[in-house]
Design a protein around this motif. Structure first.
Motif, PDB file in Angstrom:
ATOM      1  N   VAL A  28     -63.845  32.496 127.229  1.00 55.08           N
ATOM      2  CA  VAL A  28     -63.087  31.242 127.222  1.00 55.08           C
ATOM      3  C   VAL A  28     -63.826  30.156 128.000  1.00 55.08           C
ATOM      4  N   VAL A  76     -52.812  33.686 122.586  1.00 51.81           N
ATOM      5  CA  VAL A  76     -53.667  32.522 122.817  1.00 51.81           C
ATOM      6  C   VAL A  76     -54.265  32.641 124.216  1.00 51.81           C
ATOM      7  N   LEU A  77     -55.597  32.642 124.262  1.00 51.22           N
ATOM      8  CA  LEU A  77     -56.324  32.756 125.532  1.00 51.22           C
ATOM      9  C   LEU A  77     -56.680  31.390 126.104  1.00 51.22           C
ATOM     10  N   ASP A  78     -56.893  30.412 125.213  1.00 52.15           N
ATOM     11  CA  ASP A  78     -57.282  29.079 125.672  1.00 52.15           C
ATOM     12  C   ASP A  78     -57.025  28.075 124.553  1.00 52.15           C
ATOM     13  N   ARG A  93     -49.678  27.849 122.628  1.00 60.44           N
ATOM     14  CA  ARG A  93     -50.481  27.363 123.752  1.00 60.44           C
ATOM     15  C   ARG A  93     -50.971  28.558 124.551  1.00 60.44           C
ATOM     16  N   THR A  94     -51.835  28.320 125.492  1.00 61.71           N
ATOM     17  CA  THR A  94     -52.392  29.385 126.317  1.00 61.71           C
ATOM     18  C   THR A  94     -51.271  30.253 126.886  1.00 61.71           C
ATOM     19  N   VAL A 115     -58.979  26.309 119.789  1.00 66.92           N
ATOM     20  CA  VAL A 115     -58.174  27.409 120.308  1.00 66.92           C
ATOM     21  C   VAL A 115     -59.016  28.687 120.303  1.00 66.92           C
ATOM     22  N   TYR A 117     -58.232  32.845 120.630  1.00 67.71           N
ATOM     23  CA  TYR A 117     -57.123  33.791 120.663  1.00 67.71           C
ATOM     24  C   TYR A 117     -57.608  35.212 120.404  1.00 67.71           C
TER      25      TYR A 117
END
Length: 147
Positions: A28, A76-78, A93-94, A115, A117
């Protein structure tokens, strides 16, 4: 940790061991410099799951599709995205964890900063070569007698 995983469930001395596979924070941290597509894939032998870390650039999209066989978890990671499905649009969202049940139709549209994910689902069985008799049995079970 360097461990050979045979994927079998033999004796304790030969049992697979848990291990660290990926540092998602490092993936990320590349931000917008990360390439689009799969940044990481689970590839361990003997696994029962598939997993991917995917990066979509700003405005990137996973087109509308239906997964008939597999439930998928999407984390979602970022960044941010929008999930489009039969009941409307859902912001992602994150930190948001989403269940995409098999049979559902969905699309993912990345937000203005893109994004990243993680997806996880049961591993698809590999294709196997079978005898002609096995194909005949399958056709009969589906009501296709070939006549």
């Amino acid at each position: 940790m360097a461990v050979e995983d045979s994927g079998s469930s033999g004796t304790a001395a030969h049992s697979p061991l848990p291990r660290v596979l990926c540092d998602t924070a490092a993936l990320v941290s590349q931000g917008g410099d990360a390439p689009a597509g799969a940044l990481w894939k689970l590839a361990e032998t003997g696994r029962q799951l598939d997993a991917n870390v995917v990066r979509l650039p700003a405005g990137g999209r996973v087109d509308t599709h239906t997964e008939p066989d597999l439930d998928v978890l999407l984390l979602v990671l970022d960044g941010a995205a929008r999930l489009d499905c039969a009941d409307g649009e859902h912001p992602l969202r994150t930190g948001v964890l989403t269940w995409l049940p098999h049979g559902s139709t969905r699309a993912v549209l990345a937000g203005p900063d893109g994004v990243t994910y993680l997806t996880v689902h049961r591993r698809r069985p590999g294709m196997r070569i079978q005898t002609p008799q096995a194909a005949d049995r399958l056709r009969r079970s589906l009501g296709e007698d070939g006549a």
